[in-house]
Motif scaffolding. Structure first.
Motif, PDB file in Angstrom:
ATOM      1  N   ALA A 104     105.848  51.471  27.298  1.00  0.00           N
ATOM      2  CA  ALA A 104     105.597  51.936  28.666  1.00  0.00           C
ATOM      3  C   ALA A 104     104.135  51.773  29.066  1.00  0.00           C
ATOM      4  O   ALA A 104     103.722  52.260  30.121  1.00  0.00           O
ATOM      5  N   PHE A 105     103.364  51.062  28.274  1.00  0.00           N
ATOM      6  CA  PHE A 105     101.930  50.918  28.532  1.00  0.00           C
ATOM      7  C   PHE A 105     101.657  50.289  29.894  1.00  0.00           C
ATOM      8  O   PHE A 105     102.346  49.374  30.333  1.00  0.00           O
ATOM      9  N   ALA A 106     100.596  50.767  30.547  1.00  0.00           N
ATOM     10  CA  ALA A 106     100.111  50.151  31.791  1.00  0.00           C
ATOM     11  C   ALA A 106      98.639  50.492  31.974  1.00  0.00           C
ATOM     12  O   ALA A 106      98.182  51.558  31.551  1.00  0.00           O
ATOM     13  N   TRP A 107      97.913  49.568  32.576  1.00  0.00           N
ATOM     14  CA  TRP A 107      96.539  49.828  32.988  1.00  0.00           C
ATOM     15  C   TRP A 107      96.545  50.440  34.371  1.00  0.00           C
ATOM     16  O   TRP A 107      97.479  50.219  35.146  1.00  0.00           O
ATOM     17  N   GLN A 108      95.483  51.148  34.726  1.00  0.00           N
ATOM     18  CA  GLN A 108      95.329  51.639  36.092  1.00  0.00           C
ATOM     19  C   GLN A 108      95.235  50.436  37.029  1.00  0.00           C
ATOM     20  O   GLN A 108      94.913  49.323  36.606  1.00  0.00           O
ATOM     21  N   ALA A 109      95.483  50.648  38.302  1.00  0.00           N
ATOM     22  CA  ALA A 109      95.439  49.545  39.258  1.00  0.00           C
ATOM     23  C   ALA A 109      94.023  49.027  39.481  1.00  0.00           C
ATOM     24  O   ALA A 109      93.820  47.833  39.659  1.00  0.00           O
ATOM     25  N   GLY A 110      93.044  49.895  39.495  1.00  0.00           N
ATOM     26  CA  GLY A 110      91.686  49.494  39.845  1.00  0.00           C
ATOM     27  C   GLY A 110      90.794  49.222  38.646  1.00  0.00           C
ATOM     28  O   GLY A 110      91.231  49.211  37.500  1.00  0.00           O
ATOM     29  N   TYR A 111      89.519  49.027  38.953  1.00  0.00           N
ATOM     30  CA  TYR A 111      88.507  48.782  37.922  1.00  0.00           C
ATOM     31  C   TYR A 111      87.139  48.989  38.529  1.00  0.00           C
ATOM     32  O   TYR A 111      86.979  49.062  39.750  1.00  0.00           O
ATOM     33  N   GLY A 112      86.154  49.092  37.673  1.00  0.00           N
ATOM     34  CA  GLY A 112      84.768  49.111  38.101  1.00  0.00           C
ATOM     35  C   GLY A 112      84.043  47.958  37.449  1.00  0.00           C
ATOM     36  O   GLY A 112      84.107  47.794  36.224  1.00  0.00           O
ATOM     37  N   GLY A 113      83.389  47.157  38.236  1.00  0.00           N
ATOM     38  CA  GLY A 113      82.590  46.045  37.724  1.00  0.00           C
ATOM     39  C   GLY A 113      81.149  46.249  38.162  1.00  0.00           C
ATOM     40  O   GLY A 113      80.882  46.385  39.353  1.00  0.00           O
ATOM     41  N   PHE A 114      80.241  46.283  37.190  1.00  0.00           N
ATOM     42  CA  PHE A 114      78.847  46.609  37.471  1.00  0.00           C
ATOM     43  C   PHE A 114      77.943  45.511  36.927  1.00  0.00           C
ATOM     44  O   PHE A 114      78.076  45.107  35.768  1.00  0.00           O
ATOM     45  N   SER A 115      77.023  45.045  37.752  1.00  0.00           N
ATOM     46  CA  SER A 115      76.092  44.015  37.304  1.00  0.00           C
ATOM     47  C   SER A 115      75.069  44.624  36.349  1.00  0.00           C
ATOM     48  O   SER A 115      74.703  45.792  36.475  1.00  0.00           O
ATOM     49  N   VAL A 116      74.644  43.807  35.393  1.00  0.00           N
ATOM     50  CA  VAL A 116      73.680  44.241  34.381  1.00  0.00           C
ATOM     51  C   VAL A 116      72.568  43.205  34.338  1.00  0.00           C
ATOM     52  O   VAL A 116      72.833  42.002  34.208  1.00  0.00           O
ATOM     53  N   SER A 117      71.338  43.663  34.425  1.00  0.00           N
ATOM     54  CA  SER A 117      70.218  42.727  34.314  1.00  0.00           C
ATOM     55  C   SER A 117      70.028  42.319  32.861  1.00  0.00           C
ATOM     56  O   SER A 117      70.388  43.059  31.939  1.00  0.00           O
ATOM     57  N   GLU A 118      69.474  41.133  32.665  1.00  0.00           N
ATOM     58  CA  GLU A 118      69.214  40.626  31.311  1.00  0.00           C
ATOM     59  C   GLU A 118      68.430  41.650  30.481  1.00  0.00           C
ATOM     60  O   GLU A 118      68.743  41.903  29.328  1.00  0.00           O
ATOM     61  N   SER A 119      67.437  42.271  31.084  1.00  0.00           N
ATOM     62  CA  SER A 119      66.600  43.225  30.348  1.00  0.00           C
ATOM     63  C   SER A 119      67.343  44.509  29.988  1.00  0.00           C
ATOM     64  O   SER A 119      66.931  45.225  29.082  1.00  0.00           O
ATOM     65  N   ASN A 120      68.450  44.788  30.661  1.00  0.00           N
ATOM     66  CA  ASN A 120      69.195  46.021  30.418  1.00  0.00           C
ATOM     67  C   ASN A 120      70.396  45.822  29.486  1.00  0.00           C
ATOM     68  O   ASN A 120      71.070  46.783  29.134  1.00  0.00           O
ATOM     69  N   VAL A 121      70.667  44.592  29.074  1.00  0.00           N
ATOM     70  CA  VAL A 121      71.821  44.303  28.216  1.00  0.00           C
ATOM     71  C   VAL A 121      71.804  45.141  26.931  1.00  0.00           C
ATOM     72  O   VAL A 121      72.821  45.745  26.575  1.00  0.00           O
ATOM     73  N   PRO A 122      70.694  45.226  26.193  1.00  0.00           N
ATOM     74  CA  PRO A 122      70.707  46.039  24.961  1.00  0.00           C
ATOM     75  C   PRO A 122      71.068  47.513  25.207  1.00  0.00           C
ATOM     76  O   PRO A 122      71.786  48.119  24.413  1.00  0.00           O
ATOM     77  N   LYS A 123      70.587  48.066  26.303  1.00  0.00           N
ATOM     78  CA  LYS A 123      70.896  49.459  26.630  1.00  0.00           C
ATOM     79  C   LYS A 123      72.388  49.631  26.922  1.00  0.00           C
ATOM     80  O   LYS A 123      73.016  50.593  26.489  1.00  0.00           O
ATOM     81  N   VAL A 124      72.969  48.698  27.661  1.00  0.00           N
ATOM     82  CA  VAL A 124      74.398  48.759  27.977  1.00  0.00           C
ATOM     83  C   VAL A 124      75.227  48.576  26.704  1.00  0.00           C
ATOM     84  O   VAL A 124      76.222  49.282  26.491  1.00  0.00           O
ATOM     85  N   GLU A 125      74.819  47.663  25.840  1.00  0.00           N
ATOM     86  CA  GLU A 125      75.528  47.482  24.568  1.00  0.00           C
ATOM     87  C   GLU A 125      75.513  48.776  23.758  1.00  0.00           C
ATOM     88  O   GLU A 125      76.536  49.181  23.195  1.00  0.00           O
ATOM     89  N   SER A 126      74.375  49.418  23.691  1.00  0.00           N
ATOM     90  CA  SER A 126      74.264  50.682  22.967  1.00  0.00           C
ATOM     91  C   SER A 126      75.182  51.738  23.573  1.00  0.00           C
ATOM     92  O   SER A 126      75.876  52.470  22.854  1.00  0.00           O
ATOM     93  N   TYR A 127      75.204  51.819  24.883  1.00  0.00           N
ATOM     94  CA  TYR A 127      76.060  52.773  25.575  1.00  0.00           C
ATOM     95  C   TYR A 127      77.539  52.512  25.238  1.00  0.00           C
ATOM     96  O   TYR A 127      78.299  53.440  24.944  1.00  0.00           O
ATOM     97  N   ILE A 128      77.947  51.267  25.281  1.00  0.00           N
ATOM     98  CA  ILE A 128      79.346  50.919  25.010  1.00  0.00           C
ATOM     99  C   ILE A 128      79.705  51.217  23.553  1.00  0.00           C
ATOM    100  O   ILE A 128      80.793  51.717  23.264  1.00  0.00           O
ATOM    101  N   ARG A 129      78.815  50.939  22.634  1.00  0.00           N
ATOM    102  CA  ARG A 129      79.089  51.215  21.218  1.00  0.00           C
ATOM    103  C   ARG A 129      79.309  52.702  20.952  1.00  0.00           C
ATOM    104  O   ARG A 129      80.029  53.064  20.034  1.00  0.00           O
ATOM    105  N   ARG A 130      78.673  53.557  21.719  1.00  0.00           N
ATOM    106  CA  ARG A 130      78.710  55.005  21.469  1.00  0.00           C
ATOM    107  C   ARG A 130      79.783  55.736  22.283  1.00  0.00           C
ATOM    108  O   ARG A 130      79.663  56.934  22.537  1.00  0.00           O
ATOM    109  N   GLN A 131      80.843  55.073  22.651  1.00  0.00           N
ATOM    110  CA  GLN A 131      81.855  55.687  23.502  1.00  0.00           C
ATOM    111  C   GLN A 131      82.487  56.946  22.898  1.00  0.00           C
ATOM    112  O   GLN A 131      82.634  57.955  23.575  1.00  0.00           O
ATOM    113  N   GLU A 132      82.867  56.903  21.640  1.00  0.00           N
ATOM    114  CA  GLU A 132      83.504  58.089  21.045  1.00  0.00           C
ATOM    115  C   GLU A 132      82.562  59.275  21.071  1.00  0.00           C
ATOM    116  O   GLU A 132      82.957  60.389  21.427  1.00  0.00           O
TER     117      GLU A 132
END
Length: 150
Positions: free
Chosen positions: A92-120
């Motif tokens: 019965a799996f389904a994704w939500q209908a919408g999404y969020g897409g956010f631009s990331v500057s080259e200089s901010n990529v490491p910070k975003v990667e760190s944020y994503i790694r620490r989700q739990e």
């Protein structure tokens, strides 16, 4: 200019329908690998994919020939079909209908990667709804609360 060049980083976020906790520890690694393959086939390679039980964060490099809407549609449609084949509990799996897409500057990529790694760790103190609303506010995205959640 004779060449078309781009270097666009996107932080993509979307949840399971009704934030149902379908994404268990045993399915997540294979789901991430599957999604990475779909993105690679769209010339939009994943840099990092991580999830918790009810939503996914993907950092990827956007292809210059595919729209964000096309990328999201393909990733969600393909992964939804795939995940339903993984066990009867996921039929019965389904994704939500919408999404969020956010631009990331080259200089901010490491910070975003760190944020994503620490989700739990992050979601021990903040719900998906709180996190997503914070992203919308940070990126100055106007929204109607009635249509954000499904």
């Amino acid at each position: 200019m004779p060449q078309s060049l781009a270097n666009l980083y996107i932080h993509l976020i979307f949840s399971t329908k009704d934030r149902f906790p379908f994404l268990t520890d045993d399915v997540r690694p294979d789901l991430h690998a599957y999604m990475a393959t779909v993105l690679a086939n769209l010339n939009s390679p994943a840099m990092l994919i991580n999830s918790v039980q009810d939503h996914v964060h993907i950092l990827f490099t956007m292809s210059r020939t595919v729209t964000l809407a096309q990328v999201v549609e393909d990733v969600k449609k393909s992964s939804s079909k795939w995940i339903k084949t993984q066990s009867p509990q996921l039929a019965a799996f389904a994704w939500q209908a919408g999404y969020g897409g956010f631009s990331v500057s080259e200089s901010n990529v490491p910070k975003v990667e760190s944020y994503i790694r620490r989700q739990e760790e992050h979601h021990r103190v903040k719900s998906f709804q709180e996190e997503y609303q914070a992203f919308l506010m940070k990126h100055n995205i106007q929204y109607d609360e009635r249509y954000v959640w499904d």
